[in-house]
Every structure is written in structure tokens, then in C-alpha cells.
Design a protein around this motif. Structure first.
Motif, PDB file in Angstrom:
ATOM      1  N   TYR A  17      16.662   5.216   7.335  1.00 31.72           N
ATOM      2  CA  TYR A  17      16.480   6.446   6.563  1.00 31.72           C
ATOM      3  C   TYR A  17      17.803   7.102   6.167  1.00 31.72           C
ATOM      4  CZ  TYR A  17      16.592   9.406  10.914  1.00 31.72           C
ATOM      5  OH  TYR A  17      16.920  10.047  12.089  1.00 31.72           O
ATOM      6  N   LEU A  21      18.532   8.704   2.394  1.00 31.50           N
ATOM      7  CA  LEU A  21      19.005  10.061   2.126  1.00 31.50           C
ATOM      8  C   LEU A  21      20.329  10.050   1.370  1.00 31.50           C
ATOM      9  CD1 LEU A  21      18.127  11.772   5.533  1.00 31.50           C
ATOM     10  CD2 LEU A  21      16.707  11.495   3.497  1.00 31.50           C
ATOM     11  N   ASP A  25      20.769  11.550  -2.399  1.00 30.56           N
ATOM     12  CA  ASP A  25      21.801  12.569  -2.646  1.00 30.56           C
ATOM     13  C   ASP A  25      22.738  12.126  -3.769  1.00 30.56           C
ATOM     14  OD1 ASP A  25      20.970  14.443  -0.755  1.00 30.56           O
ATOM     15  OD2 ASP A  25      22.168  13.545   0.851  1.00 30.56           O
ATOM     16  N   PHE A  33      12.767  15.696   3.895  1.00 28.78           N
ATOM     17  CA  PHE A  33      12.858  14.666   4.933  1.00 28.78           C
ATOM     18  C   PHE A  33      12.122  15.131   6.180  1.00 28.78           C
ATOM     19  CE2 PHE A  33      15.275  13.144   8.732  1.00 28.78           C
ATOM     20  CZ  PHE A  33      14.767  11.852   8.719  1.00 28.78           C
TER      21      PHE A  33
END
Length: 254
Positions: A17, A21, A25, A33
Motif C-alpha cells: 500500500y 499511496l 500522490d 486510506f
């Protein structure tokens, strides 16, 4: 409102994960999240899914039930990330990839969070047509049947179309070749080829792209409809389709 829900089953899945992320971004895609387990905190999963998203990225290891549970409760595309644990992540990969017809999860390779985020970005760009790619086979025929049921514009081709959502039907034992275009891969195999050893080929060959289960043309098509529905065009038909699936299952209990 965030475009993407990133939902993983455990802090132990951070290897996967974190990639998701970071990539979201980098692409300036809004997301929420959360960490919740389909087995240990099912009430939390239910609560999280009350909020609507355009795409869900869900990941888990071992039995990896979370992506499938999510897919059963939402109409948006669900990207599943199998997380490594035992057996090199093969158990999680098959749990996510081999969903029953009608409830697709679009599966990445093991721990491939970057692929999941990139796929979400592609989905959010929007598509209005589908192309069935590959040689004629039963899975492709089923996918075409389902797409026609939803009145999705679709054509057939030997190569991917960079302007369309591609459904690529490829031999399960083969690594897909690199082509321009976004695709859902459906591995196909004849009955005599369908053996446990084929699972190891899928583990290797799924290192890139999004995958549905073996010969599962239905899930390739429904996954495509969910992507094409990001703007809401097919919501009514998806709801009706889900109701049909419920009635079929419940009929066996009468």
C-alpha cells in the motif's frame, strides 16, 4: 470527495500500500486510506463502504477475502492487490483473481501497488468503448455476449486500441506482450491444460496488468462495464444485473 478508496487488510501489507499511496500522490489523485479486515473487523469494512468512490484499490494477503467482499458491495471498479505472505503470494493471488462470474476484482501481480495506482489513474481518464483483443475463444464469446447485454459499444481486433478499454484474451501460460493501451487480461486455457501447474504461470505472468480469472470472460466484461460506468452511464443496468445474480443464487434455496 476523494476519487479513490485505498483499503488494505493489515499494517503488514505496507510494502504494497505504500506504493499505492506514493503513486497516487505523484499523480495528484485524491484518495482516502483505511485499514480494515474482512475477517477481523467486518463492521468497519461495511462502514467505510457507505461512502461512494469512483475506484477502490483493496489489498490483502493469505486468504485475501477483502477485495472480493468489497466487490460484492460496490458498483465501481475494484482493483485487488495480493500481498505476499505464504507461498510467494500465490494463495492471495488466486483468491483475488479467481472470483465467481459476475463479481469481478481486477487483480494485479503480488505486492504490485504501483500497478494498481497506475490502473486507477487510467480508469479515471474515462473510456466510452471496449475492444476484444485476441483469437476467438469461448471466454471472448461470453464477454461479447455480456457487453452486448449492457449495450456497450465494442469491436474485435488483433491489437490493442490506445483510445479504448481493451479486453485481452491470452493463453494463460504466456506473458502478455507490451502494447500501447489499457487492458483487462483474461487468461484462457483448454480443458486439458487446466492443471495446478498453471497457477504458477499466472503468478509469473501477472507481474504487469490487471487480471481476471481463468476463462472468465464474464468478469472481464463486467469489470469493463464498471470502468465504463465511472460517469454513471450503466448504473441502472449494473444494479439490475446484480439483482439477477442474487435471484439465481436464492432460487437454489427454495
Amino acid at each position: 470527495m476523494a476519487d479513490v478508496l485505498v483499503l488494505f487488510a493489515s499494517k503488514g501489507d505496507e510494502k504494497a500500500y505504500k506504493q499505492v499511496l506514493e503513486a497516487l500522490d505523484k499523480n495528484k489523485i485524491s484518495y482516502d486510506f483505511r485499514v480494515a479486515s474482512a475477517h477481523k473487523t467486518p463492521e468497519d469494512v461495511e462502514h467505510i463502504l457507505k461512502k461512494k468512490y469512483r475506484v477502490v484499490i483493496a489489498g490483502a494477503g493469505l486468504a485475501a477475502a477483502l477485495p472480493g467482499v468489497v466487490a460484492a458491495k460496490v458498483l465501481c471498479p475494484v482493483i485487488g492487490v495480493p500481498c505476499s505472505g505464504n507461498l510467494g503470494g500465490l494463495d492471495a493471488l488466486l483468491s483475488i483473481m479467481q472470483m465467481p462470474p459476475g463479481v469481478p476484482v481486477l487483480c494485479t501481480g503480488v505486492d504490485n501497488g504501483k500497478e494498481a495506482a497506475g490502473a486507477a489513474a487510467q480508469m479515471l481518464k474515462g473510456y466510452d468503448k471496449a475492444v476484444l483483443v485476441g483469437g476467438e475463444n469461448a471466454a471472448m464469446g461470453k464477454a461479447e455476449e455480456v457487453l452486448r447485454k449492457f449495450d456497450v459499444p465494442c469491436t474485435k481486433g488483433k491489437a490493442m486500441d490506445a483510445s479504448a478499454l481493451n479486453l485481452a484474451f491470452i493463453p494463460a501460460a504466456h506473458l502478455p506482450k507490451k502494447e500501447d493501451g489499457f487492458a483487462i487480461y483474461c487468461p484462457v486455457a483448454e480443458k486439458e491444460e487446466d492443471a495446478p501447474e498453471l497457477a504458477l504461470a499466472l503468478l509469473k505472468n501477472s507481474s504487469r496488468g490487471l487480471w481476471v480469472g481463468l476463462n472468465n470472460g464474464t468478469n472481464a466484461a463486467i469489470g469493463a462495464v464498471e470502468i465504463l460506468n465511472i460517469g454513471g452511464k450503466y448504473t441502472g443496468k449494473l444494479i439490475a444485473y446484480r439483482k439477477e445474480q442474487v435471484e439465481k443464487v436464492r432460487a437454489y434455496s427454495k
